[in-house]
Design an enzyme around this catalytic site. Structure first.
Site, PDB file in Angstrom:
ATOM      1  CG  HIS A  60      -1.999   1.050   1.148  1.00 26.86           C
ATOM      2  ND1 HIS A  60      -2.932   1.097   0.132  1.00 26.86           N
ATOM      3  CD2 HIS A  60      -2.301   2.097   1.959  1.00 26.86           C
ATOM      4  CE1 HIS A  60      -3.752   2.111   0.331  1.00 26.86           C
ATOM      5  NE2 HIS A  60      -3.392   2.742   1.431  1.00 26.86           N
ATOM      6  CG  HIS A  62      -1.769   6.772  -0.834  1.00 28.08           C
ATOM      7  ND1 HIS A  62      -2.760   6.285  -1.649  1.00 28.08           N
ATOM      8  CD2 HIS A  62      -2.096   6.389   0.422  1.00 28.08           C
ATOM      9  CE1 HIS A  62      -3.659   5.644  -0.905  1.00 28.08           C
ATOM     10  NE2 HIS A  62      -3.274   5.686   0.352  1.00 28.08           N
ATOM     11  CD  GLN A  65      -0.931  10.144   1.258  1.00 30.75           C
ATOM     12  OE1 GLN A  65      -0.578   9.527   2.250  1.00 30.75           O
ATOM     13  NE2 GLN A  65      -2.185  10.165   0.835  1.00 30.75           N
ATOM     14  NE  ARG A  86     -10.232  13.800   4.021  1.00 35.70           N
ATOM     15  CZ  ARG A  86     -11.466  13.480   3.611  1.00 35.70           C
ATOM     16  NH1 ARG A  86     -11.676  12.330   3.008  1.00 35.70           N
ATOM     17  NH2 ARG A  86     -12.479  14.287   3.815  1.00 35.70           N
ATOM     18  CE1 TYR A 125      -5.709  10.781  -2.833  1.00 32.61           C
ATOM     19  CE2 TYR A 125      -4.991   8.557  -2.271  1.00 32.61           C
ATOM     20  CZ  TYR A 125      -5.142   9.896  -1.927  1.00 32.61           C
ATOM     21  OH  TYR A 125      -4.738  10.335  -0.690  1.00 32.61           O
ATOM     22  CG  HIS A 211     -10.484   6.493  -1.721  1.00 38.00           C
ATOM     23  ND1 HIS A 211     -11.075   6.745  -0.505  1.00 38.00           N
ATOM     24  CD2 HIS A 211      -9.227   6.991  -1.628  1.00 38.00           C
ATOM     25  CE1 HIS A 211     -10.218   7.376   0.282  1.00 38.00           C
ATOM     26  NE2 HIS A 211      -9.088   7.536  -0.378  1.00 38.00           N
ATOM     27  CG  HIS A 277      -5.817   1.519   6.477  1.00 41.66           C
ATOM     28  ND1 HIS A 277      -4.507   1.528   6.889  1.00 41.66           N
ATOM     29  CD2 HIS A 277      -5.878   2.411   5.455  1.00 41.66           C
ATOM     30  CE1 HIS A 277      -3.833   2.381   6.140  1.00 41.66           C
ATOM     31  NE2 HIS A 277      -4.631   2.923   5.272  1.00 41.66           N
ATOM     32  CG  ASP A 328      -1.268   4.510   4.030  1.00 43.16           C
ATOM     33  OD1 ASP A 328      -1.518   5.145   3.001  1.00 43.16           O
ATOM     34  OD2 ASP A 328      -2.074   4.423   4.971  1.00 43.16           O
TER      35      ASP A 328
HETATM   36 ZN   LIG Z   1      -4.047   4.632   1.974  1.00 43.24          ZN
END
Ligand SMILES: [Zn+2]
Length: 463
Positions: A60, A62, A65, A86, A125, A211, A277, A328
């Site tokens: 996992h 992203h 990030q 977020r 995403y 998502h 998660h 993540d």
């Molecule tokens: Zn995530």
């Protein structure tokens, strides 16, 4: 990347195979695949300088990030949470260009390789331009990430994300989500484009990632899964599920069911699914996941960083569940740290020790490493996860000079590597038969680091 002869021989004094540590073995690697494992040293085998273990799969990520790791650790509102984090993330994401996304992802993937990850599942995403308009080529952002994987040498499972709504209801997307949103039709086109692209790139495959249940409804979820499975019925499907209690409570209000229960009741879940998660689950949901064979994708450092909660790992594994680990948000890019925290969270909660070991494998470190590499392989539908005949040669050479300072021998080696060694002991890394890290170095790391530092400067000035 280093080119190599089609066939190569790698000799290891100590090598971790499925049934445990073996000694004095030579791997015969043919076009990146382990063709044979034979006793003794062949000529002219390359000699691994330390113990050889399977590479870890990062289930996992992203990638973008990674660019704001460190920017979100300041208390601001007195009640900081996942949701305030977020907001910071959405602000950061506003202006990232495809070129910047590529630089960030390449830096991240080099860091992953150096930390022992040989494959990444990219939960992707960030699709559209900063106005929220699709690029003329829908897969522009995805291709930037594919390219970063190729430049770094890591294997990639691209998971384009279907993002439709801002919450149960469904609620219309917010301004901060404008770069993520697609219709199902547009999304399916993006998936098809990614599948076509993956055919042109070594060590790449494609799945999808609806998502979360707050971001998709039943109809769009079914539409996306049906399209993917019509193209490749083994392709992986990942979804964020039950990460936060607010999400569970909103789901209960909207569907009168908890998220995992709703998913199990409405969708045909099987082992191609990875539930990211699955933090907040009750006993019946836990059993339900195990029965489907789906993988639980656990991201211990991010879940700790975001204050998500603790996955019931002991109960899940005792029930026969399978898990994989991911980094993540990339607040940490370190496979050992993920596994260490996975175990330590359970120790703190249960006031016990060595809780994730089994009778068959009393070494917690070895047990967790081998379980996670295999779970990661299933979660990415990739031919990875163990050092075995027919599998990709995705492997790590550990630094014997470092490990000799800690408990040694077959029973303790992985525990010393994961729990005791303060500094990274991943010395060399091979992906699909190619050395991508040698003596801790990646050939592109200087250029990558310099360009990445520039991008961080640009983005932090703009945020
Ligand atoms: Zn995530």
């Amino acid at each position: 990347m280093n080119q190599h002869a089609a066939t190569q021989h790698l000799f290891a004094k100590d090598i971790l195979l499925d049934n445990g540590w073996q000694h004095d073995k030579t791997l015969i690697i043919n076009n990146g695949i382990i063709a044979d494992i034979i006793d003794g040293k062949t000529e002219p085998a390359v000699v691994a300088s330390g113990p050889v273990i399977p590479g870890m799969v990062n289930c996992h990520s992203h990638a973008f990030q990674r660019g704001f790791a460190g920017f979100s650790e300041q208390g601001s509102e007195g009640n900081d949470s996942f949701w305030t984090w977020r907001k910071i993330m959405y602000k950061f994401v506003d202006h990232i260009s495809p070129e910047q996304a590529q630089v960030i992802a390449r830096q991240l993937y080099i860091e992953m390789l150096k930390a022992g990850y040989t494959r990444v599942a990219e939960f992707h995403y960030l699709h559209h331009d900063s106005e929220g308009k699709p690029y003329p080529e829908l897969s522009t952002m995805a291709k930037a990430v594919f390219k970063a994987a190729s430049e770094s040498g890591i294997g990639i499972t691209m998971l384009p994300v279907l993002y439709r709504f801002s919450g149960f209801g469904p609620l219309a997307p917010t301004h901060g989500q404008r770069r993520f949103i697609n219709s199902v039709e547009q999304f399916n086109q993006l998936v098809s484009d990614c599948i076509e692209h993956a055919k042109t790139q070594s060590n790449a495959n494609v799945g999808i990632a609806p998502h979360s249940l707050r971001a998709v409804d039943l109809e769009s979820l079914q539409g996306a899964v049906a399209h993917l499975k019509s193209l490749d019925d083994k392709a992986p499907v990942h979804i964020h599920i039950a990460e936060q209690m607010q999400e569970v409570n909103d789901c209960l209000v909207h569907y009168q069911k908890r998220p995992v229960q709703w998913l199990l009741d409405n969708i045909d879940i099987d082992s191609s699914w990875c539930l990211i998660h699955a933090t907040h689950i009750d006993d019946s949901e836990l059993k339900g996941i195990v029965e489907t064979g789906a993988i639980a994708g656990i991201c211990p450092t991010t879940e700790a960083n975001l204050g998500d909660g603790i996955f019931p790992t002991v109960e899940f594994l005792e029930a026969g569940g399978r898990l994989a680990i991911g980094s993540d948000s990339h607040i940490s890019v370190n496979a050992c740290e993920e596994l260490k925290l996975l175990e330590y969270a359970q120790r703190l909660q249960k006031q016990q020790r060595a809780v994730l070991a089994t009778t068959a494998t009393p070494s917690v470190g070895r047990c967790l490493w081998q379980h996670s590499t295999k779970g990661g392989a299933i979660s990415t539908a990739s031919n990875t996860g163990e050092i075995a005949i027919g599998r990709q040669a995705d492997l790590l050479v550990l630094d014997q000079d470092k490990l000799r300072l800690y408990a040694g021998g077959d029973d303790y080696r992985m525990d010393s590597f994961i729990f005791a060694s303060a500094s990274n002991a991943v010395r060399d890394v091979m992906v699909l038969g190619q050395w991508v890290i040698q003596q801790y170095q990646h050939p592109a790391q200087q250029q990558s680091t310099d360009e990445f530092a520039q991008v961080i400067k640009q983005l932090s000035a703009g945020s």
